[in-house]
Design a protein around this motif. Structure first.
Motif, short mmCIF file in Angstrom:
data_model
loop_
_atom_site.label_atom_id
_atom_site.label_comp_id
_atom_site.label_asym_id
_atom_site.label_seq_id
_atom_site.Cartn_x
_atom_site.Cartn_y
_atom_site.Cartn_z
N THR A 308 53.08 -1.03 11.69
CA THR A 308 51.80 -1.71 11.88
C THR A 308 50.83 -0.80 12.62
O THR A 308 51.25 0.10 13.35
N THR A 309 49.54 -1.03 12.44
CA THR A 309 48.55 -0.29 13.21
C THR A 309 48.17 -1.02 14.50
O THR A 309 47.39 -0.51 15.29
N ASP A 310 48.71 -2.22 14.70
CA ASP A 310 48.53 -2.92 15.97
C ASP A 310 49.56 -2.36 16.95
O ASP A 310 50.75 -2.64 16.84
N THR A 311 49.12 -1.54 17.89
CA THR A 311 50.04 -0.81 18.75
C THR A 311 50.53 -1.64 19.94
O THR A 311 51.29 -1.15 20.76
N ARG A 312 50.11 -2.90 20.03
CA ARG A 312 50.62 -3.77 21.08
C ARG A 312 52.02 -4.27 20.69
O ARG A 312 52.28 -4.57 19.51
N GLU A 313 52.92 -4.37 21.67
CA GLU A 313 54.26 -4.88 21.37
C GLU A 313 54.16 -6.36 21.04
O GLU A 313 53.59 -7.15 21.82
N PRO A 314 54.68 -6.79 19.89
CA PRO A 314 54.56 -8.20 19.50
C PRO A 314 55.44 -9.10 20.35
O PRO A 314 56.48 -8.68 20.87
N ARG A 315 55.02 -10.34 20.49
CA ARG A 315 55.86 -11.32 21.15
C ARG A 315 57.09 -11.58 20.29
O ARG A 315 57.04 -11.57 19.07
N LEU A 317 59.76 -9.70 19.89
CA LEU A 317 60.18 -8.53 19.13
C LEU A 317 61.67 -8.56 18.80
O LEU A 317 62.07 -8.24 17.68
N ARG A 318 62.49 -8.96 19.74
CA ARG A 318 63.94 -8.98 19.48
C ARG A 318 64.28 -9.97 18.36
O ARG A 318 65.12 -9.68 17.50
N ARG A 319 63.62 -11.10 18.38
CA ARG A 319 63.86 -12.08 17.31
C ARG A 319 63.43 -11.52 15.95
O ARG A 319 64.13 -11.70 14.94
N LEU A 320 62.29 -10.83 15.92
CA LEU A 320 61.81 -10.25 14.68
C LEU A 320 62.76 -9.18 14.15
O LEU A 320 63.05 -9.11 12.95
N MET A 321 63.27 -8.33 15.03
CA MET A 321 64.19 -7.27 14.59
C MET A 321 65.51 -7.87 14.13
O MET A 321 66.12 -7.39 13.17
N ARG A 322 65.98 -8.92 14.81
CA ARG A 322 67.22 -9.58 14.39
C ARG A 322 67.05 -10.13 12.98
O ARG A 322 67.97 -10.05 12.15
N ARG A 323 65.88 -10.68 12.68
CA ARG A 323 65.63 -11.23 11.35
C ARG A 323 65.74 -10.14 10.28
O ARG A 323 66.30 -10.38 9.20
N HIS A 324 65.23 -8.96 10.56
CA HIS A 324 65.32 -7.85 9.60
C HIS A 324 66.78 -7.47 9.36
O HIS A 324 67.18 -7.21 8.22
N ILE A 325 67.56 -7.41 10.42
CA ILE A 325 68.97 -7.03 10.28
C ILE A 325 69.71 -8.05 9.43
O ILE A 325 70.46 -7.70 8.49
N GLU A 337 76.55 -14.85 17.19
CA GLU A 337 75.15 -14.46 17.31
C GLU A 337 74.99 -12.95 17.40
O GLU A 337 75.74 -12.28 18.12
N VAL A 338 74.04 -12.41 16.65
CA VAL A 338 73.71 -10.99 16.73
C VAL A 338 72.70 -10.84 17.87
O VAL A 338 71.55 -11.27 17.74
N LYS A 339 73.15 -10.27 18.96
CA LYS A 339 72.29 -10.15 20.13
C LYS A 339 71.66 -8.76 20.18
O LYS A 339 72.34 -7.76 19.93
N ILE A 340 70.39 -8.71 20.50
CA ILE A 340 69.66 -7.45 20.62
C ILE A 340 69.66 -7.04 22.09
O ILE A 340 69.16 -7.77 22.94
N ALA A 341 70.25 -5.88 22.36
CA ALA A 341 70.32 -5.39 23.74
C ALA A 341 69.05 -4.68 24.16
O ALA A 341 68.63 -4.76 25.33
N PHE A 342 68.43 -3.94 23.22
CA PHE A 342 67.22 -3.17 23.50
C PHE A 342 66.27 -3.30 22.32
O PHE A 342 66.70 -3.33 21.17
N ALA A 343 65.00 -3.37 22.58
CA ALA A 343 63.98 -3.32 21.53
C ALA A 343 62.74 -2.68 22.12
O ALA A 343 62.33 -3.04 23.23
N TRP A 344 62.16 -1.75 21.42
CA TRP A 344 61.03 -1.02 21.98
C TRP A 344 60.10 -0.52 20.87
O TRP A 344 60.51 -0.35 19.73
N PRO A 345 58.83 -0.28 21.23
CA PRO A 345 57.88 0.27 20.27
C PRO A 345 57.79 1.78 20.39
O PRO A 345 58.13 2.37 21.41
N GLY A 346 57.33 2.40 19.33
CA GLY A 346 56.99 3.83 19.34
C GLY A 346 55.72 4.03 18.54
O GLY A 346 55.50 3.33 17.53
N ILE A 347 54.87 4.93 18.99
CA ILE A 347 53.59 5.17 18.31
C ILE A 347 53.66 6.50 17.58
O ILE A 347 53.87 7.54 18.19
N MET A 348 53.50 6.44 16.28
CA MET A 348 53.49 7.63 15.45
C MET A 348 52.04 8.05 15.18
O MET A 348 51.15 7.21 15.13
#
Length: 444
Positions: A308-315, A317-325, A337-348
């Motif tokens: 995304t071009t919205d560089t703010r971390e979404p609310r 995020l862990r739930r969203l990444m779990r959904r992708h997995i 339950e698939v628990k997310i230990a870490f989730a972080w943004p990176g700007i390319m």
């Protein structure tokens, strides 16, 4: 070297939690002189600095935050040849000879990363080998022949995998055929950045953290980079930042579009993960907005995506990444339950043409930026070109003049790019829903 008084903590990530102890480099104070000043302590600046100090140049690296603070220390850790622009597109745009030469540059970058790890005697930095680029749609009987033709055109060692081969190592109906790149490998990127900085210092280079460059100017054949507490004078100055260079050079800064992606690492998943993923390397797919993942720590899944071009971390995020997995491996639900230990943004940093900016801006002023999510290997390739240019007058970097600075559109450009990503995601869904095979190789 005395510890810095700065020192900011690295953003929370699995990489930061598992980083080796690294030096806290000092803040620049006072006036320094060098042969080459480098703005940016990520891979682009670190690889170049190491190349130059090995050739006897006095080098100063100025980092705004910490070494490997940005995209260099937060990415998926994939090291592979190629660019953000697809190889198929480059073949069409430039012709076989020029496209093959650029791909050879990228291959040289991959080899440099591996040889550097050997020279540093840090085998612990290597975390896996091989990469599968999986097709989310069936590609038809001509797939193997097409992969072979693309490999021959580029000088690559790509191998076609059948759907049966893919399903033998990835337990998901989402993937069909795949392209295997045996020359790719994976690393711990933050620890690699820290190791590069330490080696630069051992070779008499200087690394400064917490030293944001506020302005640059040229006078009497010397470039001066000024920070809040000091300055560096050098006949050669390299802008090796990503999407956060600020106003140091308006043409470059306005040509780099910041694009966010996100990475998550699960809690240990135990045998359930081994039932899903029996591949020791990296996995990505051929969609326009792809997922990428690999196993770390034996039974954790590192997963990236959501461009995304919205560089703010979404609310959430862990739930969203779990959904992708779980969209790819829904059977993991059966094991708890698939628990997310870490989730972080990176700007390319992306350019409009999706190719890096490598070359000369003005006499003595160089750039290495906008690697578009492919910087782990390609920053090393850029470092080779610029080191040869600065020390030997070599002009091989001029091949990248085919991809000049081009205004990225500012806020309107970000909005247009976001709309383009949404359109790409919609087309990905359409491709997966229709019966005819999609041309996945056009996106390799």
């Amino acid at each position: 070297m005395p510890p810095s008084s700065l020192i900011a903590h690295y953003p929370a990530s699995w990489y930061a939690a598992t980083r080796t102890h690294g030096e806290a480099w000092p803040v620049l104070k006072g006036r320094q002189q060098a042969d080459v000043a480098i703005v940016g302590g990520g891979f682009a600046g670190l690889h170049l600095a190491r190349q130059l100090v090995a050739r006897g140049r006095r080098v100063v690296v100025l980092e705004r935050q910490r070494v490997g603070w940005g995209a260099s220390g937060r990415n998926g850790g994939f090291v592979s040849a190629g660019f953000a622009e697809s190889s198929a597109a480059l073949l069409q745009q430039l012709g076989p000879a020029a496209a093959r030469a650029l791909f050879a540059h990228s291959q040289a970058g991959v080899r440099l990363v591996e040889s550097t790890i050997d020279e540093l005697q840090r085998p612990d930095l290597l975390m896996g080998r091989g990469q599968l680029t999986c097709c989310r749609t069936a590609q038809g009987p001509a797939f193997a022949e097409q992969v072979t033709a693309l490999a021959q055109a580029l000088g690559a060692r790509f191998e076609p995998w059948s759907a049966a081969q893919v399903q033998s190592v990835l337990a998901t109906p989402r993937y069909h055929q795949a392209v295997h790149d045996p020359d790719s490998f994976q690393i711990h990127p933050l620890n690699f950045a820290l190791a590069l900085a330490a080696d630069i210092a051992r070779r008499s280079g200087q690394v400064f953290e917490g030293s944001a460059v506020q302005s640059i100017h040229r006078q009497g054949g010397l470039w001066t980079a000024r920070t809040a507490k000091g300055s560096v004078e050098a006949p050669e100055l390299v802008l090796a930042g990503n999407a956060d260079l600020g106003p140091l050079h308006g043409g470059l800064s306005c040509s780099v579009l910041p694009v966010a992606t996100y990475v998550a690492v699960t809690e240990p998943l135990g045998p359930a993960l081994r039932e899903c993923v029996r591949w020791p390397g990296a996995i990505t797919d051929t969609r326009r907005a792809c997922d990428y993942f690999r196993v770390v720590d034996g039974d954790r899944l590192l997963w990236g995506g959501r461009i995304t071009t919205d560089t703010r971390e979404p609310r959430g995020l862990r739930r969203l990444m779990r959904r992708h997995i779980l969209a790819v491996f829904p059977q993991l639900r059966a094991h708890g339950e698939v628990k997310i230990a870490f989730a972080w943004p990176g700007i390319m940093g992306y350019a409009v043409h999706k190719m890096p900016f490598i070359g000369q801006l003005e006499p003595g002023l160089w750039m290495s930026s906008a690697y578009g999510g492919h910087g782990v290997g390609q920053t090393a390739a850029g470092a080779i070109l610029l080191a040869n240019a600065i020390t030997e007058g070599d002009d091989e970097w001029r091949r990248y003049q085919a991809f000049p600075l081009r205004w990225a559109g500012g806020p309107l450009g970000r909005a247009a790019t976001q709309a383009a990503y949404w359109w790409m995601q919609a087309r990905d869904l359409w491709d997966e829903a229709r019966t005819p095979p999609a041309a996945a190789l056009q996106r390799l």
